[in-house]
Design a protein around this motif. Structure first.
Motif, PDB file in Angstrom:
ATOM      1  N   LEU A   1      -1.917   0.185   6.218  1.00  0.00           N
ATOM      2  CA  LEU A   1      -1.931   0.897   4.940  1.00  0.00           C
ATOM      3  C   LEU A   1      -1.776   2.401   5.116  1.00  0.00           C
ATOM      4  N   SER A   2      -2.195   2.932   6.249  1.00  0.00           N
ATOM      5  CA  SER A   2      -2.042   4.362   6.536  1.00  0.00           C
ATOM      6  C   SER A   2      -0.675   4.702   7.088  1.00  0.00           C
ATOM      7  N   GLY A   3       0.168   3.694   7.291  1.00  0.00           N
ATOM      8  CA  GLY A   3       1.473   3.924   7.895  1.00  0.00           C
ATOM      9  C   GLY A   3       1.448   3.955   9.412  1.00  0.00           C
ATOM     10  N   LEU A   4       0.320   3.583  10.004  1.00  0.00           N
ATOM     11  CA  LEU A   4       0.169   3.575  11.458  1.00  0.00           C
ATOM     12  C   LEU A   4       0.532   2.197  12.004  1.00  0.00           C
ATOM     13  N   PRO A   5       0.857   2.115  13.292  1.00  0.00           N
ATOM     14  CA  PRO A   5       1.343   0.836  13.837  1.00  0.00           C
ATOM     15  C   PRO A   5       0.280  -0.258  13.812  1.00  0.00           C
TER      16      PRO A   5
END
Length: 448
Positions: free
Chosen positions: A328-332
């Motif tokens: 959701l944070s755009g992290l892998p």
């Protein structure tokens, strides 16, 4: 005139594509239509767009005619904010007597119709029953439409019947990806999301929290059909039946998802297929757990998992679709946590449970150390305070005592952290600190 602006953009498209630092790439022959630089309202830009075009909306708060009740008209276009949902707000300024919503998809839109990067707030429908005019206060998806809804914040919306944030009806199956739905209300079912009548939404990497529905599905309510819910966090919602999720047809699949802290009824009502999920009170299914998640700070709405959480490295790699490869944070996704044994399914690294992936890979500073290990208290109760310093901001840590007790946390912006242990007595014992980057340090303590 709008057609003149459009022609000028077409002529300059190739030159613009060569500019360094472009934020996106459009397909050959496609245009970028900007709001408000080229068009005064979002709907004007949508109306002017052709298939494959991209409408880009600058930061700001958008209200009134042309900026609410937005409709793609079946076009395969992308409508996105320039910088993400935090700075680009569609404020519907609606009420039961003056109903408006953010978007309506009712023209057979497909996954190539994408809305991305907006906050939609203060949407409302009129009070009523069943008919679509009463459903989906932020976004209504109906009549066989299946768009992509991505990176949105839907908050403070009210539906007079179904779907405080999103309603999917009449054979509509959108992909709802990386969205936050919080503080929405329905007057009947589905405080966050409602789906019925042959609609099967895919809900991926979403946080659905603090929504309310008086009857069913405080978070999600699925009637007479099935949904897919993957790597989502569904918490603190309220409803009488299925406070977290209601699945009336037992056709829904829930994977790698946290469903906890929902009140008023069972966490899940119905018999969905649930696996590798953290369900308060437990739920039958492979890999399911019932354990305190250890959020970073639930009191402030930070539902990321701390390193060492039982949900870390505990999901099912096979359950993650290709379009949910980041959290959701755009992290892998698929980041291994050195503090946590792998308990999920698949080859390491194993995906976490919930909307957020605990991140590793922060480099050590080389100066990580235990600053102090001190006991405080009186003859009846002692507290051990272990302070850490000189680490990298945001790095995870674990503090373990020789007694086996362990506390987890993350370093603050100054690279410091603190762990607390209560009611400790006895002789000198050891304490070990481990940082996510791989650094370690040891100390001793005594609580007389």
């Amino acid at each position: 005139m709008h057609w003149e602006k459009r022609e000028m953009r077409r002529r300059s498209r190739l030159a613009a594509a060569c500019v360094a630092g472009a934020m996106w790439v459009t397909a050959a022959g496609a245009d970028t239509l900007r709001v408000p630089a080229d068009y005064a309202t979002i709907q004007q830009a949508i109306d002017a767009a052709s298939p494959g075009d991209r409408v880009v909306v600058a930061d700001g708060v958008y209200t009134g005619s042309g900026n609410v009740d937005l409709n793609f008209g079946g076009k395969a276009i992308v409508v996105q904010s320039a910088r993400g949902p935090a700075g680009c707000v569609i404020d519907c300024q609606a009420s039961v007597s003056n109903p408006h919503r953010g978007f309506v998809f009712n023209s057979g839109e497909t996954a190539e119709s994408v809305v991305e990067g907006f906050t939609i707030r203060n949407g409302s429908t009129a009070n009523g029953a069943i008919d679509d005019q009463f459903n989906g206060a932020a976004i209504l998806v109906t009549l066989g439409s299946s768009p992509t809804i991505r990176n949105m914040i839907l908050t403070g919306n009210y539906a007079g019947c179904w779907g405080g944030a999103i309603c999917c009806s009449h054979g509509s199956s959108p992909t709802i990806l990386n969205c936050v739905m919080t503080g929405n209300t329905s007057n009947d079912d589905g405080g966050g999301v409602f789906a019925w009548n042959g609609s099967s939404p895919r809900i991926l990497n979403c946080l659905i929290a603090d929504n309310h529905a008086p009857v069913t599905g405080g978070g999600v309510s699925i009637f007479d059909t099935g949904a897919v819910i993957v790597n989502s966090t569904i918490v603190n919602n309220v409803s009488r039946f299925g406070a977290g999720v209601l699945d009336s047809s037992s056709q829904t699949a829930i994977v790698n998802t946290i469903i906890r802290g929902n009140t008023g009824g069972d966490q899940i009502w119905g018999r969905p297929a649930v696996s590798y999920s953290n369900i308060e009170g437990g739920f039958t299914g492979a890999g399911n757990i019932d354990a305190a998640p250890h959020y970073v700070d639930a009191s402030t709405g930070d539902f990321r998992l701390l390193s060492g959480s039982p949900g870390v490295d505990a999901g099912d790699n096979q359950g993650v679709p290709a379009d949910a490869a980041s959290d959701l944070s755009g992290l892998p996704r698929f980041v291994d946590d050195a503090f946590t044994p792998d308990t999920g399914r698949g080859a390491a690294p194993i995906v976490d449970i919930g909307a957020f992936e605990t991140q590793g890979g922060i480099p050590c500073t080389g100066s990580e150390r235990i600053a102090s290990s001190r006991c405080r208290g009186d003859e009846f109760e002692h507290r051990l305070i272990v302070k850490l310093k000189k680490g990298a901001a945001g790095d995870a840590f674990a503090v373990r005592l020789s007694t086996g007790e362990t506390a987890y946390g993350a370093l603050n912006d100054r690279g410091t952290g603190k762990a607390r242990f209560d009611q400790l007595f006895g002789e000198e014992r050891g304490v070990q600190a481990l940082w996510g980057c791989g650094a370690t340090d040891e100390d001793v303590y005594v609580c007389p």
